[in-house]
Design an enzyme around this catalytic site. Structure first.
Site, PDB file in Angstrom:
ATOM      1  N   HIS A   1      13.976  14.206 -19.794  1.00 47.74           N
ATOM      2  CA  HIS A   1      14.075  15.484 -19.203  1.00 47.74           C
ATOM      3  C   HIS A   1      12.785  16.478 -19.609  1.00 47.74           C
ATOM      4  O   HIS A   1      12.783  16.982 -20.695  1.00 47.74           O
ATOM      5  CB  HIS A   1      15.243  16.242 -19.129  1.00 47.74           C
ATOM      6  CG  HIS A   1      15.543  17.127 -17.993  1.00 47.74           C
ATOM      7  ND1 HIS A   1      14.895  18.440 -18.088  1.00 47.74           N
ATOM      8  CD2 HIS A   1      16.291  17.045 -17.031  1.00 47.74           C
ATOM      9  CE1 HIS A   1      15.494  18.977 -17.083  1.00 47.74           C
ATOM     10  NE2 HIS A   1      16.217  18.087 -16.071  1.00 47.74           N
TER      11      HIS A   1
ATOM     12  N   LYS B   1      13.501  19.949  -2.421  1.00 54.15           N
ATOM     13  CA  LYS B   1      12.239  21.074  -2.572  1.00 54.15           C
ATOM     14  C   LYS B   1      11.332  20.858  -1.104  1.00 54.15           C
ATOM     15  O   LYS B   1      11.014  21.897  -0.912  1.00 54.15           O
ATOM     16  CB  LYS B   1      11.470  20.456  -3.854  1.00 54.15           C
ATOM     17  CG  LYS B   1      10.042  21.247  -4.138  1.00 54.15           C
ATOM     18  CD  LYS B   1       9.540  21.029  -5.068  1.00 54.15           C
ATOM     19  CE  LYS B   1       8.740  19.719  -5.201  1.00 54.15           C
ATOM     20  NZ  LYS B   1       7.512  19.865  -4.762  1.00 54.15           N
TER      21      LYS B   1
END
Length: 876
Positions: free
Chosen positions: A138, A543
């Site tokens: 991440h 998004k």
């Protein structure tokens, strides 16, 4: 419950007091008083008192005080997390019901039996479940592994002090150890100075297995076996491993030039070394325990003339494991051929353990067999010799470029300019050809050479060490065939799952036709062994279009894929690319699985587990066990009791909500010319790219908002508490539906349709964490005057979203139905508020001074990022 458990408050108070002692020891009483003044100011501000005093206290901090103040509140939040996690798994009085996570599987099995499922069918289905959790690195995982281990030790001391029969001296010793651990954490830099490498990230993933999952796996299986036996009178088969693990750490090269073929090879070897090392620890323990003489004829034949046959057999296995570990270690430095003793096949690990187990049962020593030996066996079935299966991921454009270079070199024209039909014709012909496509003297560019080198690493690795080859931004059948051809040309002769990842709204809508075309190709079908795997992207679709439209597109894509595979008589495995936040498809796993379309979870489920959520869900053995139970129960329930398909009226309204939602979302994100500049000024997005948070760059190679990766896009809004990607579009979609008089239908959908109920529940959760006042404080400190009206408009939209959700749920306050969760959020706000205001101040100073990396301002800024991420329990 209207107030948080008093014992949790006691733990938080104790840990805070011990941290205060540590801070006092280093900086003195006056500085500790300043910290306490800031904390009390934040508390008063939340209660409605004027906040000017808090802002003034922070504004007056000297440059030297910025970092220790940020560190203090960061540590407070991490300690609060430890106390909360401990509260979730311990301190249950006998009078209280067991936690939901412990009850969920036994209650489900009892319900299934009551509804007529036979004992044999239930045992067979539970044993055959295939759940794979894919651990991913991440870019915004902010906690260092060193600190995570210290936090785990603090949790261990909280457990130790909970024993009721402690003497005062023993209690004092525990508090001394707690004080020492907190001091160690305080005097350890919480932020790494350099970016982690992909290998560092892989080691972090292996550490989670070593310190938590290695213990949690046999524990959850032992309890699942007990629940199954109580419901059916049957046991889980020895070879059953309903949950296994894969990884992207060291295999995910999409947008990360640091993940090379050499890195992938190194990570595969490290996994083999770690697996052998962990089994050696188990075998040493078992050899000490299994001193018995009586054994079955089969075991005696293998053990030879030994008075202690079990130890003799385990000694043979131990020697092979040592040889494997030594070879893997040597191979990390140079290419070393594996000797005959090196273990390559999982059967060679399992067979001696199974032989010991069966012998003990045959000789009346089942109680011994079902102890640590059974635990070791279940680890061996779950983790095998390779610990995790490594996926490889690459962007489809890299494969297109490689194919273009190859066809150009061969004088066939430019592949990238061909139509889709021409590409398919060429690829299918080459896939069926016996001659190689590439001449030996072909000299590719660096990018193409790296793609081919990765394929050669796949060819050389054991099949059981690898998972899937995932193609990011897949949009056509040729994207899948191109990878199959590149693998074939590199020497991959065995079938490997090549998995298209459909990410944008358009690609999700096109997923059905793409897979239908592929599955109609006889040449493709003949190479397909096992289920057809398809990955659903949550981050980029959200998004691209907002979560309203994205969620519905994901649902419809799955429905279509289920129908196509059923028509083609092909089994389907859906791979869910979820993030840790609602804006990236995150949320409670149990509810999310039960909200999937009917037929999409047919005994199989694959999902990513993102960096910081791995820590929160699997970082401690007891917490890991709870989450494994939830996955097991949810996948079993979704398989045997799938939800009914949505009613036509619900589908029609969801179409309307998605259409209104995407329009409202894009009006803000795409059509407002001020939006990108506002985003960059009001959030730490630009600064995040400079911080050493992960091995992958935060942006793709070039471009504007479209080029921004989904993770920092979410991260920026999360840090300022506007949480915009998770809710923008819902406020318009739901308001319009209510204005059309469809409130009753919305209520019916929330009551009867798990998909819609889960979406509204997650929306409510994120709105409860959002804070318009905090977001405004960033604007006031950072945003140019001409952009301020846009910020005010976005906060108005946030208020609308809150109001419409309250109207839909019939509550006077968000999360009124979950006072525990609400109180957890309130508890954190006392420590979060100063960090937010401090971060805004630090951003202003950093931008004004153009602070260099490593300066006190930059260091304090990074600590504030880490603290806010810890306080909100997610980043991107």
């Amino acid at each position: 419950m209207t107030d948080i458990d008093a014992r949790l408050r006691e733990d938080v108070h104790l840990l805070g007091e011990l941290l205060g002692n540590t801070i006092r020891d280093q900086y003195g009483e006056a500085f500790l008083d300043k910290i306490e003044q800031i904390r009390k100011g934040a508390k008063a501000d939340r209660r409605g008192s004027p906040g000017a005093e808090l802002s003034a206290s922070l504004d007056q901090l000297s440059e030297d005080e910025l970092l220790p103040v940020a560190r203090a509140f960061n540590q407070f939040l991490n300690l609060a997390n430890i106390a909360e996690q401990y509260q979730l798994i311990h301190r249950r009085d006998e009078s209280q019901p067991a936690p939901f996570e412990a009850r969920v599987l036994p209650e489900l099995l009892a319900r299934l039996r009551a509804e007529g499922h036979s004992a044999d069918a239930l045992a067979r289905q539970l044993g055959r479940l295939e759940i794979e959790l894919v651990l991913t690195a991440h870019p915004t995982e902010v906690a260092r592994r060193t600190l995570i281990q210290k936090y785990d030790a603090i949790a261990g001391q909280l457990a130790a002090q909970d024993h009721r029969d402690l003497t005062s001296a023993e209690r004092g010793q525990i508090q001394e150890r707690l004080q020492r651990l907190i001091a160690e954490a305080w005097h350890t830099e919480e932020i790494r100075r350099t970016r982690p490498t992909p290998v560092d990230e892989a080691k972090w993933g292996f550490a989670v297995i070593e310190h938590s999952l290695w213990q949690a796996i046999p524990n959850y299986l032992r309890k699942a076996d007990k629940a199954l036996f109580e419901a059916t009178g049957l046991h889980l088969p020895l070879e059953s491993a309903p949950i296994r693990f894969a990884s992207w750490m060291g295999g995910d090269r999409d947008g990360n030039p640091n993940v090379t073929a050499a890195v992938t090879r190194e990570v595969l070897l490290l996994a083999r070394w770690m697996a052998a090392d962990l089994y050696l620890r188990d075998i040493d323990h078992l050899a000490a325990e299994l001193s018995m003489q009586q054994a079955s004829p089969a075991l005696l034949a293998r053990a030879g003339d030994s008075a202690e046959p079990y130890r003799a057999l385990l000694k043979q296995l131990r020697e092979r494991l040592r040889a494997t570990r030594n070879w893997a270690h040597a191979a990390l430095s140079a290419a070393v051929p594996a000797g005959a003793e090196v273990l390559h096949n999982n059967r060679d690990l399992l067979e001696p353990l199974q032989l010991c187990y069966q012998s003990l049962h045959e000789c009346g020593m089942g109680v011994i067999a079902d102890g640590p030996l059974l635990d070791c066996l279940r680890r061996a079935v779950t983790f095998g010799l390779f610990l995790v299966r490594l996926d490889v991921r690459q962007d489809s454009s890299r494969h297109t470029s490689a194919m273009t270079e190859i066809t150009d070199y061969l004088g066939l024209g430019r592949y990238e300019d061909w139509s889709e039909e021409d590409r398919i014709t060429f690829l299918m012909r080459e896939l069926s050809s016996r001659r190689p496509l590439l001449p030996g003297y072909f000299k590719p560019s660096a990018d193409t050479a790296e793609v081919l080198a990765t394929c050669r690493e796949i060819a050389g690795a054991p099949a059981a060490s690898l998972g899937s080859y995932v193609i990011s931004m897949a949009g056509a059948a040729s994207d899948v065939l191109a990878v199959q051809l590149l693998l074939k040309e590199s020497g991959v002769l065995r079938p490997m799952r090549v998995v298209p990842l459909f990410e944008t709204l358009a690609d999700l809508d096109n997923a059905g036709p793409v897979m239908e075309k592929l599955l109609h190709m006889p040449g493709y079908r003949s190479r397909l062994q096992g289920p057809q795997e398809v990955m659903i992207g949550y981050s980029d679709s959200a998004k691209d279009a907002g979560t309203t439209a994205a969620a519905w597109a994901q649902y419809r894509a799955q429905e279509r894929l289920v129908d196509i595979c059923r028509e083609q008589q092909v089994e389907l495995l859906l791979f869910h690319g979820r993030g840790g936040t609602v804006g990236r498809g995150g949320g409670p796993a149990h509810a999310a699985i039960l909200s999937q379309p009917p037929g999409s979870v047919a005994g199989r489920f694959r999902t990513t587990e993102q960096g910081e959520m791995i820590r929160f869900k699997f970082g401690l053995p007891d917490i890991a066990e709870q989450n494994l139970n939830l996955y097991l129960a949810a996948v079993l329930e979704a398989t045997l009791l799938p939800p009914p398909p949505p009613q036509p009226a619900w589908r029609h309204l969801m179409d309307e909500l998605a259409s209104d939602g995407v329009r409202a979302y894009r009006e803000v994100v795409r059509d407002n010319p001020q939006f990108v500049e506002y985003f960059r000024q009001s959030t730490p997005e630009q600064e995040l790219g400079r911080l050493p948070l992960g091995s992958r760059p935060a942006k793709r190679r070039a471009g504007g908002i479209e080029s921004l990766r989904a993770i920092p896009w979410i991260f920026g809004w999360t840090q300022t508490r506007l949480m915009l990607p998770a809710w923008l579009g819902w406020e318009a979609a739901l308001s319009k539906a209510l204005a059309r008089g469809e409130g009753d239908l919305l209520g019916q959908m929330r009551e009867q349709w798990p998909f819609f109920r889960t979406r509204i529940d997650m929306l409510e959760m994120v709105l409860a964490k959002a804070d318009a006042d905090i977001a405004r404080s960033y604007d006031e400190r950072l945003v140019e005057a001409e952009l301020l009206p846009l910020g005010e408009h976005l906060r108005d939209l946030l208020s609308q979203a809150c109001a419409v959700v309250l109207g839909l749920t019939g509550q006077s306050q968000l999360l009124a139905h979950s006072p525990d969760t609400l109180e957890f959020i309130r508890l954190r706000n006392t420590y979060l508020d100063p960090l937010h205001l401090l971060q805004a101040e630090l951003l202003a100073r950093s931008r004004k001074q153009q602070a260099p990396q490593g300066s006190p301002v930059e260091q304090a800024l990074l600590v504030s990022v880490a603290g806010i991420a810890a306080g909100l329990r997610n980043t991107g």
